[in-house]
Design an enzyme around this catalytic site. Structure first.
Site, PDB file in Angstrom:
ATOM      1  N   SER A  19       0.816  -0.939  -0.017  1.00  0.00           N
ATOM      2  CA  SER A  19       0.025   0.071  -0.060  1.00  0.00           C
ATOM      3  C   SER A  19       0.979   1.205   0.094  1.00  0.00           C
ATOM      4  CB  SER A  19      -0.898   0.018   1.194  1.00  0.00           C
ATOM      5  OG  SER A  19      -1.962  -0.754   1.166  1.00  0.00           O
ATOM      6  N   VAL A  65     -15.033   3.917   5.995  1.00  0.00           N
ATOM      7  CA  VAL A  65     -15.235   5.476   5.697  1.00  0.00           C
ATOM      8  C   VAL A  65     -16.559   5.826   5.279  1.00  0.00           C
ATOM      9  CG1 VAL A  65     -12.744   6.166   5.962  1.00  0.00           C
ATOM     10  CG2 VAL A  65     -14.021   5.574   3.485  1.00  0.00           C
ATOM     11  N   TYR A 156      -9.777   4.210 -16.525  1.00  0.00           N
ATOM     12  CA  TYR A 156      -9.682   4.683 -15.083  1.00  0.00           C
ATOM     13  C   TYR A 156     -11.222   5.441 -14.843  1.00  0.00           C
ATOM     14  CZ  TYR A 156      -7.627   6.719 -10.926  1.00  0.00           C
ATOM     15  OH  TYR A 156      -7.553   6.875  -9.548  1.00  0.00           O
ATOM     16  N   LYS A 163     -11.453  11.614  -9.026  1.00  0.00           N
ATOM     17  CA  LYS A 163     -10.111  12.212  -8.323  1.00  0.00           C
ATOM     18  C   LYS A 163     -10.123  13.637  -8.718  1.00  0.00           C
ATOM     19  CE  LYS A 163      -7.574   8.845  -6.622  1.00  0.00           C
ATOM     20  NZ  LYS A 163      -7.480   8.592  -5.215  1.00  0.00           N
ATOM     21  N   LEU A 195      -2.515  -3.278  -4.114  1.00  0.00           N
ATOM     22  CA  LEU A 195      -3.703  -4.357  -4.201  1.00  0.00           C
ATOM     23  C   LEU A 195      -4.880  -3.502  -5.180  1.00  0.00           C
ATOM     24  CD1 LEU A 195      -5.344  -6.592  -2.908  1.00  0.00           C
ATOM     25  CD2 LEU A 195      -5.767  -5.044  -1.020  1.00  0.00           C
ATOM     26  N   ALA A 196      -4.827  -2.172  -5.149  1.00  0.00           N
ATOM     27  CA  ALA A 196      -5.807  -1.569  -5.951  1.00  0.00           C
ATOM     28  C   ALA A 196      -5.625  -1.325  -7.359  1.00  0.00           C
ATOM     29  CB  ALA A 196      -6.043   0.168  -5.398  1.00  0.00           C
TER      30      ALA A 196
HETATM   31  P1  NAD Z   1      -4.313  -0.017  -1.835  1.00  0.00           P
HETATM   32  O1  NAD Z   1      -5.639  -1.131  -2.075  1.00  0.00           O
HETATM   33  O2  NAD Z   1      -3.149  -0.634  -0.977  1.00  0.00           O
HETATM   34  O3  NAD Z   1      -5.230   1.102  -0.737  1.00  0.00           O
HETATM   35  C1  NAD Z   1      -6.463   1.354  -0.944  1.00  0.00           C
HETATM   36  C2  NAD Z   1      -7.078   1.513   0.411  1.00  0.00           C
HETATM   37  O4  NAD Z   1      -8.260   2.122   0.652  1.00  0.00           O
HETATM   38  C3  NAD Z   1      -7.135   0.039   0.995  1.00  0.00           C
HETATM   39  O5  NAD Z   1      -6.320  -0.051   2.285  1.00  0.00           O
HETATM   40  C4  NAD Z   1      -8.352  -0.321   1.478  1.00  0.00           C
HETATM   41  O6  NAD Z   1      -8.683  -1.027   2.410  1.00  0.00           O
HETATM   42  C5  NAD Z   1      -8.915   1.216   1.459  1.00  0.00           C
HETATM   43  N1  NAD Z   1     -10.428   1.324   1.445  1.00  0.00           N
HETATM   44  C6  NAD Z   1     -11.199   1.117   0.555  1.00  0.00           C
HETATM   45  N2  NAD Z   1     -12.583   0.991   0.943  1.00  0.00           N
HETATM   46  C7  NAD Z   1     -12.345   1.690   2.191  1.00  0.00           C
HETATM   47  C8  NAD Z   1     -13.412   1.882   2.930  1.00  0.00           C
HETATM   48  N3  NAD Z   1     -14.813   1.871   2.793  1.00  0.00           N
HETATM   49  N4  NAD Z   1     -13.093   2.389   4.362  1.00  0.00           N
HETATM   50  C9  NAD Z   1     -11.947   2.497   4.403  1.00  0.00           C
HETATM   51  N5  NAD Z   1     -10.662   2.156   3.778  1.00  0.00           N
HETATM   52  C10 NAD Z   1     -11.238   1.980   2.490  1.00  0.00           C
HETATM   53  O7  NAD Z   1      -3.846   0.772  -2.874  1.00  0.00           O
HETATM   54  P2  NAD Z   1      -3.202   2.066  -3.286  1.00  0.00           P
HETATM   55  O8  NAD Z   1      -2.724   1.978  -4.480  1.00  0.00           O
HETATM   56  O9  NAD Z   1      -2.238   2.195  -2.155  1.00  0.00           O
HETATM   57  O10 NAD Z   1      -4.003   3.293  -2.941  1.00  0.00           O
HETATM   58  C11 NAD Z   1      -3.846   4.228  -1.962  1.00  0.00           C
HETATM   59  C12 NAD Z   1      -4.519   5.626  -2.769  1.00  0.00           C
HETATM   60  O11 NAD Z   1      -3.374   5.735  -3.733  1.00  0.00           O
HETATM   61  C13 NAD Z   1      -5.757   5.585  -3.544  1.00  0.00           C
HETATM   62  O12 NAD Z   1      -6.348   6.847  -3.242  1.00  0.00           O
HETATM   63  C14 NAD Z   1      -5.409   5.686  -4.980  1.00  0.00           C
HETATM   64  O13 NAD Z   1      -6.398   6.133  -5.650  1.00  0.00           O
HETATM   65  C15 NAD Z   1      -4.188   6.221  -4.953  1.00  0.00           C
HETATM   66  N6  NAD Z   1      -3.160   6.185  -5.874  1.00  0.00           N
HETATM   67  C16 NAD Z   1      -2.667   4.951  -6.545  1.00  0.00           C
HETATM   68  C17 NAD Z   1      -1.832   4.706  -7.610  1.00  0.00           C
HETATM   69  C18 NAD Z   1      -1.476   3.330  -7.956  1.00  0.00           C
HETATM   70  O14 NAD Z   1      -0.922   3.302  -9.318  1.00  0.00           O
HETATM   71  N7  NAD Z   1      -1.543   2.272  -6.994  1.00  0.00           N
HETATM   72  C19 NAD Z   1      -1.482   5.927  -8.084  1.00  0.00           C
HETATM   73  C20 NAD Z   1      -1.872   7.010  -7.835  1.00  0.00           C
HETATM   74  C21 NAD Z   1      -2.661   7.269  -6.626  1.00  0.00           C
HETATM   75  O1  0WE Z   2      -6.809   4.764  -7.984  1.00  0.00           O
HETATM   76  C1  0WE Z   2      -6.199   3.730  -8.643  1.00  0.00           C
HETATM   77  C2  0WE Z   2      -6.969   2.446  -8.302  1.00  0.00           C
HETATM   78  C3  0WE Z   2      -8.230   2.839  -7.499  1.00  0.00           C
HETATM   79  C4  0WE Z   2      -9.292   1.533  -7.317  1.00  0.00           C
HETATM   80  C5  0WE Z   2      -8.959   0.229  -7.761  1.00  0.00           C
HETATM   81  C6  0WE Z   2      -9.760  -0.629  -7.612  1.00  0.00           C
HETATM   82  C7  0WE Z   2      -9.532  -2.176  -8.105  1.00  0.00           C
HETATM   83  C8  0WE Z   2     -10.300  -3.110  -7.225  1.00  0.00           C
HETATM   84  C9  0WE Z   2     -10.576   1.832  -7.019  1.00  0.00           C
HETATM   85  N1  0WE Z   2     -11.370   0.748  -6.730  1.00  0.00           N
HETATM   86  C10 0WE Z   2     -10.922  -0.434  -7.044  1.00  0.00           C
HETATM   87  N2  0WE Z   2     -11.985  -1.602  -6.823  1.00  0.00           N
HETATM   88  C11 0WE Z   2     -11.768  -2.624  -7.078  1.00  0.00           C
HETATM   89  O2  0WE Z   2     -12.656  -3.631  -7.063  1.00  0.00           O
HETATM   90  N3  0WE Z   2      -5.014   3.865  -9.094  1.00  0.00           N
HETATM   91  C12 0WE Z   2      -4.550   5.116  -9.498  1.00  0.00           C
HETATM   92  C13 0WE Z   2      -4.431   2.589 -10.003  1.00  0.00           C
HETATM   93  C14 0WE Z   2      -4.913   2.204 -11.088  1.00  0.00           C
HETATM   94  O3  0WE Z   2      -6.264   1.954 -11.490  1.00  0.00           O
HETATM   95  C15 0WE Z   2      -6.451   1.919 -12.833  1.00  0.00           C
HETATM   96  C16 0WE Z   2      -5.282   2.390 -13.341  1.00  0.00           C
HETATM   97  C17 0WE Z   2      -4.402   2.898 -12.411  1.00  0.00           C
HETATM   98  C18 0WE Z   2      -3.121   3.584 -12.533  1.00  0.00           C
HETATM   99  C19 0WE Z   2      -7.747   1.645 -13.547  1.00  0.00           C
HETATM  100  C20 0WE Z   2      -7.590   1.527 -14.827  1.00  0.00           C
HETATM  101  C21 0WE Z   2      -6.595   2.259 -15.357  1.00  0.00           C
HETATM  102  C22 0WE Z   2      -5.265   2.609 -14.832  1.00  0.00           C
END
Ligand code: NAD
Ligand code: 0WE
Length: 262
Positions: A19, A65, A156, A163, A195-196
């Site tokens: 994360s 949340v 996305y 966002k 994970l996301a």
């Molecule tokens: P992650 O899955 O590790 O973190 C997402 C978190 O959101 C998880 O811990 C999940 O439990 C939490 N969450 C979801 N629903 C929830 C709820 N109802 N209540 C409380 N918590 C909840 O993935 P990540 O990539 O670390 O995502 C963290 C942030 O970074 C997100 O806002 C994501 O949009 C942003 N982000 C991710 C990327 C990427 O490429 N991974 C890039 C830019 C921004």
């Molecule tokens: O913000 C994100 C991902 C957020 C996210 C991811 C999931 C996957 C599993 C929100 N909700 C869910 N719900 C689920 O069930 N990112 C910035 C990572 C991300 O996600 C993409 C991207 C990128 C980058 C999805 C499509 C295209 C690019």
């Protein structure tokens, strides 16, 4: 001496050691902050508690949340545990998986509202609940955003629209709370395999083309995001609020994608 000695941070959004919020927590701890953690649901406690304990944190509380009651409860417990705290990290996003595929135009009302409720309104709810616990001098709030807020990134979809709203929300909060010394900022991170991101089809190809097009020619890590986050939450950033800071190898500055690989 750490840049966050004497500060306490409450971190939302750790699901596992991939994360982004975990990268942030590690950087905050390295800079001397005391930490507390909140996780989304019962099945995550077994993942988050050992991570928290590895940084010496004992405050580990559930908070979905989407629930006003759980938001109120976690801050009531934080008040008991910490009295006041200085830093709020919001690393939470969620949309229905079916809305991260196909066409944006097919987004349902339910899917649109879910994404905005969990990914955007939560920043308002958590920030408001944190306010009475910030010390008189102020506090720092940090959220995480992505380039899909500004430009269309295929698939996305509703998360991109959420966002965009999150970034505007961050600015309105910064305007409201600036007079109290509370700063609100966002880090816009490049794509990271968390994970996301897992299960997003083509994510690997996407990271490869990102690294090819970005000036620094590499992907970013949760450590990279953690370092920028630690700066933004420290007094070194005391005059910075309402900003989106890019931790993206420079990807966002490019107007045309030339180099594919190098
Ligand atoms: P992650 O899955 O590790 O973190 C997402 C978190 O959101 C998880 O811990 C999940 O439990 C939490 N969450 C979801 N629903 C929830 C709820 N109802 N209540 C409380 N918590 C909840 O993935 P990540 O990539 O670390 O995502 C963290 C942030 O970074 C997100 O806002 C994501 O949009 C942003 N982000 C991710 C990327 C990427 O490429 N991974 C890039 C830019 C921004
Ligand atoms: O913000 C994100 C991902 C957020 C996210 C991811 C999931 C996957 C599993 C929100 N909700 C869910 N719900 C689920 O069930 N990112 C910035 C990572 C991300 O996600 C993409 C991207 C990128 C980058 C999805 C499509 C295209 C690019």
């Amino acid at each position: 001496m750490g840049s966050l000695d004497g500060k306490t941070a409450l971190v939302f959004g750790v699901a596992n050691d991939h994360s982004i919020s975990w990268g942030i927590a590690q950087a905050l701890a390295r800079e001397g902050a005391k930490l507390g953690f909140s996780y989304a649901g019962p099945n995550l406690e077994k993942r988050v508690r050992p991570l928290a304990e590895s940084l010496g944190a004992t405050f580990v509380e559930q908070c979905d949340v989407g629930s006003d009651a759980e938001v109120a409860q976690v801050f009531a417990r934080a008040k008991e545990a910490f009295g006041t705290f200085d830093i709020l990290v919001h690393g939470i996003a969620f949309a229905s998986r079916e809305d991260l595929a196909g066409r944006f135009v097919d987004t349902s009302r339910e899917g649109f509202l879910l994404a905005h409720n969990i990914s955007v309104y939560s920043l308002v709810a958590l920030t408001r609940a944190a306010l009475p616990l910030f010390p008189a001098g102020g506090g720092a709030v940090l959220t995480l955003t992505y380039y899909g807020a500004e430009k269309v990134v295929p698939k996305y979809n509703v998360m991109g629209v959420a966002k965009a709203s999150l970034e505007a929300t961050m600015r309105y909060l910064a305007s409201d709370l600036g007079p109290q010394g509370v700063r609100v900022n966002a880090v816009s991170a490049g794509p990271i395999r968390t994970l996301a991101a897992s299960g997003i089809s083509g994510f690997r190809d996407y990271q490869r083309s990102f690294a090819g097009a970005a000036p620094l020619r590499r992907n970013v890590t949760i450590e990279d995001v953690g370092n920028a986050a630690a700066f933004l939450c420290s007094d070194a950033a005391r005059a910075i609020t309402g900003e989106v800071v890019y931790v993206d190898s420079g990807y966002n500055i490019m107007g045309m994608q030339t180099a594919e690989e190098s």
